[in-house]
Motif scaffolding. Structure first.
Motif, PDB file in Angstrom:
ATOM      1  N   LEU A 227      55.465  32.904  45.868  1.00 25.24           N
ATOM      2  CA  LEU A 227      55.373  33.053  44.409  1.00 25.24           C
ATOM      3  C   LEU A 227      54.468  31.969  43.849  1.00 25.24           C
ATOM      4  O   LEU A 227      53.553  32.239  43.049  1.00 25.24           O
ATOM      5  CB  LEU A 227      56.763  32.957  43.783  1.00 25.24           C
ATOM      6  N   GLU A 228      54.720  30.743  44.273  1.00 23.71           N
ATOM      7  CA  GLU A 228      53.945  29.601  43.801  1.00 23.71           C
ATOM      8  C   GLU A 228      52.471  29.740  44.183  1.00 23.71           C
ATOM      9  O   GLU A 228      51.576  29.444  43.383  1.00 23.71           O
ATOM     10  CB  GLU A 228      54.522  28.307  44.391  1.00 23.71           C
ATOM     11  N   HIS A 229      52.238  30.194  45.405  1.00 24.77           N
ATOM     12  CA  HIS A 229      50.854  30.338  45.869  1.00 24.77           C
ATOM     13  C   HIS A 229      50.101  31.382  45.071  1.00 24.77           C
ATOM     14  O   HIS A 229      48.940  31.181  44.700  1.00 24.77           O
ATOM     15  CB  HIS A 229      50.826  30.691  47.354  1.00 24.77           C
ATOM     16  N   HIS A 230      50.739  32.513  44.789  1.00 23.90           N
ATOM     17  CA  HIS A 230      50.037  33.572  44.054  1.00 23.90           C
ATOM     18  C   HIS A 230      49.750  33.168  42.609  1.00 23.90           C
ATOM     19  O   HIS A 230      48.728  33.560  42.047  1.00 23.90           O
ATOM     20  CB  HIS A 230      50.831  34.875  44.102  1.00 23.90           C
ATOM     21  N   LEU A 231      50.638  32.399  42.026  1.00 22.98           N
ATOM     22  CA  LEU A 231      50.400  31.961  40.653  1.00 22.98           C
ATOM     23  C   LEU A 231      49.355  30.850  40.594  1.00 22.98           C
ATOM     24  O   LEU A 231      48.568  30.777  39.644  1.00 22.98           O
ATOM     25  CB  LEU A 231      51.708  31.478  40.026  1.00 22.98           C
ATOM     26  N   PHE A 232      49.319  29.997  41.637  1.00 22.39           N
ATOM     27  CA  PHE A 232      48.408  28.848  41.653  1.00 22.39           C
ATOM     28  C   PHE A 232      47.756  28.725  43.032  1.00 22.39           C
ATOM     29  O   PHE A 232      48.061  27.807  43.800  1.00 22.39           O
ATOM     30  CB  PHE A 232      49.166  27.563  41.310  1.00 22.39           C
ATOM     31  N   PRO A 233      46.847  29.642  43.375  1.00 27.00           N
ATOM     32  CA  PRO A 233      46.281  29.667  44.735  1.00 27.00           C
ATOM     33  C   PRO A 233      45.440  28.452  45.103  1.00 27.00           C
ATOM     34  O   PRO A 233      45.210  28.202  46.288  1.00 27.00           O
ATOM     35  CB  PRO A 233      45.431  30.943  44.732  1.00 27.00           C
ATOM     36  N   ALA A 234      44.979  27.677  44.125  1.00 23.63           N
ATOM     37  CA  ALA A 234      44.156  26.506  44.422  1.00 23.63           C
ATOM     38  C   ALA A 234      44.980  25.295  44.862  1.00 23.63           C
ATOM     39  O   ALA A 234      44.413  24.299  45.329  1.00 23.63           O
ATOM     40  CB  ALA A 234      43.312  26.132  43.199  1.00 23.63           C
ATOM     41  N   PRO A 241      55.933  22.290  47.323  1.00 17.93           N
ATOM     42  CA  PRO A 241      57.297  21.887  46.923  1.00 17.93           C
ATOM     43  C   PRO A 241      57.339  21.252  45.539  1.00 17.93           C
ATOM     44  O   PRO A 241      58.242  21.555  44.742  1.00 17.93           O
ATOM     45  CB  PRO A 241      57.691  20.887  48.022  1.00 17.93           C
ATOM     46  N   GLU A 242      56.380  20.406  45.240  1.00 21.26           N
ATOM     47  CA  GLU A 242      56.326  19.794  43.914  1.00 21.26           C
ATOM     48  C   GLU A 242      56.003  20.839  42.856  1.00 21.26           C
ATOM     49  O   GLU A 242      56.589  20.835  41.762  1.00 21.26           O
ATOM     50  CB  GLU A 242      55.266  18.687  43.887  1.00 21.26           C
ATOM     51  N   LEU A 243      55.095  21.761  43.172  1.00 20.25           N
ATOM     52  CA  LEU A 243      54.756  22.825  42.224  1.00 20.25           C
ATOM     53  C   LEU A 243      55.972  23.681  41.915  1.00 20.25           C
ATOM     54  O   LEU A 243      56.184  24.075  40.756  1.00 20.25           O
ATOM     55  CB  LEU A 243      53.631  23.692  42.788  1.00 20.25           C
ATOM     56  N   SER A 244      56.785  23.961  42.910  1.00 24.14           N
ATOM     57  CA  SER A 244      57.977  24.795  42.686  1.00 24.14           C
ATOM     58  C   SER A 244      58.927  24.130  41.695  1.00 24.14           C
ATOM     59  O   SER A 244      59.536  24.802  40.859  1.00 24.14           O
ATOM     60  CB  SER A 244      58.685  25.071  44.010  1.00 24.14           C
ATOM     61  N   LYS A 245      59.062  22.815  41.771  1.00 22.79           N
ATOM     62  CA  LYS A 245      59.916  22.087  40.824  1.00 22.79           C
ATOM     63  C   LYS A 245      59.371  22.206  39.403  1.00 22.79           C
ATOM     64  O   LYS A 245      60.130  22.392  38.444  1.00 22.79           O
ATOM     65  CB  LYS A 245      60.012  20.623  41.232  1.00 22.79           C
ATOM     66  N   ARG A 246      58.072  22.096  39.263  1.00 22.84           N
ATOM     67  CA  ARG A 246      57.457  22.181  37.941  1.00 22.84           C
ATOM     68  C   ARG A 246      57.606  23.584  37.347  1.00 22.84           C
ATOM     69  O   ARG A 246      57.825  23.736  36.146  1.00 22.84           O
ATOM     70  CB  ARG A 246      55.985  21.793  38.018  1.00 22.84           C
ATOM     71  N   ILE A 247      57.493  24.607  38.183  1.00 25.09           N
ATOM     72  CA  ILE A 247      57.673  25.983  37.708  1.00 25.09           C
ATOM     73  C   ILE A 247      59.114  26.181  37.244  1.00 25.09           C
ATOM     74  O   ILE A 247      59.362  26.790  36.191  1.00 25.09           O
ATOM     75  CB  ILE A 247      57.307  26.986  38.813  1.00 25.09           C
ATOM     76  N   ASP A 248      60.069  25.680  38.014  1.00 20.84           N
ATOM     77  CA  ASP A 248      61.480  25.816  37.646  1.00 20.84           C
ATOM     78  C   ASP A 248      61.778  25.138  36.311  1.00 20.84           C
ATOM     79  O   ASP A 248      62.565  25.646  35.504  1.00 20.84           O
ATOM     80  CB  ASP A 248      62.374  25.215  38.732  1.00 20.84           C
ATOM     81  N   GLN A 249      61.164  23.994  36.083  1.00 12.35           N
ATOM     82  CA  GLN A 249      61.398  23.259  34.838  1.00 12.35           C
ATOM     83  C   GLN A 249      60.729  23.940  33.646  1.00 12.35           C
ATOM     84  O   GLN A 249      61.313  24.044  32.562  1.00 12.35           O
ATOM     85  CB  GLN A 249      60.876  21.827  34.992  1.00 12.35           C
ATOM     86  N   GLU A 255      62.058  35.347  37.624  1.00 14.87           N
ATOM     87  CA  GLU A 255      62.914  35.777  38.723  1.00 14.87           C
ATOM     88  C   GLU A 255      62.297  35.327  40.045  1.00 14.87           C
ATOM     89  O   GLU A 255      61.100  35.488  40.274  1.00 14.87           O
ATOM     90  CB  GLU A 255      63.052  37.294  38.730  1.00 14.87           C
ATOM     91  N   LYS A 256      63.119  34.753  40.884  1.00 15.08           N
ATOM     92  CA  LYS A 256      62.637  34.244  42.169  1.00 15.08           C
ATOM     93  C   LYS A 256      63.342  34.995  43.298  1.00 15.08           C
ATOM     94  O   LYS A 256      64.439  34.617  43.702  1.00 15.08           O
ATOM     95  CB  LYS A 256      62.857  32.737  42.255  1.00 15.08           C
ATOM     96  N   LYS A 257      62.710  36.030  43.794  1.00 14.31           N
ATOM     97  CA  LYS A 257      63.263  36.801  44.902  1.00 14.31           C
ATOM     98  C   LYS A 257      63.076  36.028  46.200  1.00 14.31           C
ATOM     99  O   LYS A 257      61.991  35.516  46.474  1.00 14.31           O
ATOM    100  CB  LYS A 257      62.563  38.165  44.998  1.00 14.31           C
ATOM    101  N   SER A 258      64.127  35.967  46.988  1.00 12.33           N
ATOM    102  CA  SER A 258      64.095  35.180  48.209  1.00 12.33           C
ATOM    103  C   SER A 258      63.357  35.902  49.325  1.00 12.33           C
ATOM    104  O   SER A 258      63.432  37.135  49.462  1.00 12.33           O
ATOM    105  CB  SER A 258      65.515  34.860  48.671  1.00 12.33           C
ATOM    106  N   THR A 259      62.629  35.138  50.131  1.00 14.75           N
ATOM    107  CA  THR A 259      61.905  35.704  51.264  1.00 14.75           C
ATOM    108  C   THR A 259      62.857  36.063  52.393  1.00 14.75           C
ATOM    109  O   THR A 259      62.828  37.155  52.929  1.00 14.75           O
ATOM    110  CB  THR A 259      60.851  34.689  51.780  1.00 14.75           C
ATOM    111  N   PHE A 260      63.705  35.133  52.785  1.00 16.13           N
ATOM    112  CA  PHE A 260      64.694  35.397  53.822  1.00 16.13           C
ATOM    113  C   PHE A 260      65.840  34.404  53.705  1.00 16.13           C
ATOM    114  O   PHE A 260      65.692  33.365  53.064  1.00 16.13           O
ATOM    115  CB  PHE A 260      64.072  35.306  55.217  1.00 16.13           C
TER     116      PHE A 260
END
Length: 260
Positions: A227-234, A241-249, A255-260
């Motif tokens: 999810l993070e990669h598609h929104l911010f591929p650069a 991991p840091e980007l995921s925290k910023r998105i959550d905040q 919605e965050k669908k789990s991979t596995f």
């Protein structure tokens, strides 16, 4: 919420740059796994070599994936060399994979997205589709790619063929083992690299699946922060991991669908 609105709400541009330590990690992550797997295979311990080969394949994917998006922190030639050398070691033209991956971001899960075809299949259908997927990405690149892509694909395929000829002719068994494991890995790409992160997301293709459990991200080298990669591929993988925290905040409602 549009992609443009998300880009404005999340601080991400500072995450594009790599420190010297991060640059060294991203560009050398495959080396220990390759060495350990080859040494074990050289002495005939193929079963023990297998998990290290799997980690080499996974870290190789991470490395070239960052190369696709110019996120390795290296110059143009070194990025090209990373893609070329991993082509030989991973038994696929990485420039063909790159061509289709860039299209995947542009045409995510629609008819023009050849990389994403298996996302609409069942999990077992995606596994069975694997060999066709590998053939298709080469065919599409040779048909639709520009001269540079076509030249790189042909050079990489020729280099892979020469490598295979040498190791089989001279009976270099540990590299024969390595090549066979890599080919199996490539045949599973339609499942692991596409289906797992995109199945049941066709209603909102830009919101791919993600993985937020720390131990799972550790053993998969952060490759399922999709999810993070598609929104911010650069953003380089090491910063996801840091980007995921910023998105959550900033956007807790996504919605965050789990991979596995």
């Amino acid at each position: 919420m549009t992609h443009a609105e998300i880009l404005k709400k999340v601080e991400w541009k500072d995450l594009r740059s790599l420190s010297i330590r991060e640059l060294l990690i991203e560009n050398n992550l495959t080396i220990p796994w390759a060495i350990i797997s080859w040494v074990l295979a050289y002495y005939g311990y193929y079963i023990f070599a297998l998990p290290f080969s799997a980690f080499f394949f996974l870290t190789g994917l991470r490395q070239v994936h960052n190369g696709f998006h110019n996120s390795l922190g290296t110059n143009k030639f070194l990025t090209w060399f990373t893609l070329y050398s991993n082509s030989v070691l991973m038994m696929v033209s990485i420039h063909a994979v790159k061509f289709n991956h860039i299209r995947h971001h542009k045409y995510c899960l629609n008819e023009e997205d050849y990389e994403g075809k298996s996302a609409a299949m069942t999990w077992y259908g995606a596994i069975l589709y694997g060999p066709i997927h590998i053939f298709l990405i080469h065919k599409v690149t040779l048909q639709l790619g520009n001269k540079n892509y076509v030249r790189n694909v042909l050079v990489e395929l020729a280099s892979i063929s020469l490598f295979l000829f040498v190791i089989f002719y001279f009976h270099i068994y540990f590299l024969i083992y390595h090549s066979l494991v890599m080919i199996i890995g490539e045949f599973l790409m339609a499942f692991f690299a596409v289906w797992t992160v995109h199945h049941d997301t066709h209603d909102s293709p830009e919101f791919a699946r993600t993985q937020r459990e720390k131990w799972k991200n550790k053993i998969t080298f952060s490759m399922f922060y999709h999810l993070e990669h598609h929104l911010f591929p650069a953003v380089p993988t090491i910063k996801l991991p840091e980007l995921s925290k910023r998105i959550d905040q900033a956007l807790p409602e996504i919605e965050k669908k789990s991979t596995f």
